[in-house]
Design a protein around this motif. Structure first.
Motif, PDB file in Angstrom:
ATOM      1  N   LEU A  16       9.196  22.709  49.508  1.00 10.33           N
ATOM      2  CA  LEU A  16       9.470  21.529  50.325  1.00 10.33           C
ATOM      3  C   LEU A  16      10.941  21.134  50.233  1.00 10.33           C
ATOM      4  O   LEU A  16      11.595  20.880  51.252  1.00 10.33           O
ATOM      5  N   TYR A  17      11.489  21.102  49.025  1.00 12.81           N
ATOM      6  CA  TYR A  17      12.890  20.749  48.820  1.00 12.81           C
ATOM      7  C   TYR A  17      13.800  21.702  49.598  1.00 12.81           C
ATOM      8  O   TYR A  17      14.705  21.270  50.303  1.00 12.81           O
ATOM      9  N   GLU A  77      17.565  22.231  56.553  1.00 10.77           N
ATOM     10  CA  GLU A  77      17.562  21.650  57.895  1.00 10.77           C
ATOM     11  C   GLU A  77      18.991  21.310  58.306  1.00 10.77           C
ATOM     12  O   GLU A  77      19.767  20.791  57.511  1.00 10.77           O
ATOM     13  N   SER A 117      13.133  23.522  52.197  1.00 12.84           N
ATOM     14  CA  SER A 117      13.018  23.368  53.644  1.00 12.84           C
ATOM     15  C   SER A 117      13.831  22.165  54.136  1.00 12.84           C
ATOM     16  O   SER A 117      14.432  22.212  55.209  1.00 12.84           O
ATOM     17  N   VAL A 118      13.879  21.112  53.330  1.00 13.38           N
ATOM     18  CA  VAL A 118      14.661  19.925  53.711  1.00 13.38           C
ATOM     19  C   VAL A 118      16.156  20.218  53.604  1.00 13.38           C
ATOM     20  O   VAL A 118      16.943  19.863  54.487  1.00 13.38           O
ATOM     21  N   VAL A 119      16.564  20.897  52.539  1.00 10.18           N
ATOM     22  CA  VAL A 119      17.979  21.210  52.321  1.00 10.18           C
ATOM     23  C   VAL A 119      18.514  22.115  53.434  1.00 10.18           C
ATOM     24  O   VAL A 119      19.654  21.972  53.860  1.00 10.18           O
TER      25      VAL A 119
END
Length: 49
Positions: free
Chosen positions: A23-24, A30, A26-28
């Motif tokens: 999850l981390y 973006e 995937s956010v980084v």
């Protein structure tokens, strides 16, 4: 169930850590929206003034 120990993998990492890492990452990865880039530029320009 309360009182059960958390799942731990053979490498000592908790079972939930892999999902959190995914999850981390995937956010980084973006891209920043243009409006956010514009705001950061304005803030940087304001610091220079």
């Amino acid at each position: 169930m309360p009182g059960l120990p958390p799942e731990v993998r053979k490498d000592g990492e908790p079972g939930w850590a892999g999902g959190l890492r995914k999850l981390y990452n995937s956010v980084v990865e973006e891209p920043l929206p243009d409006s956010f880039k514009d705001l950061l530029k304005k803030l940087d320009d304001n610091d220079d003034a």
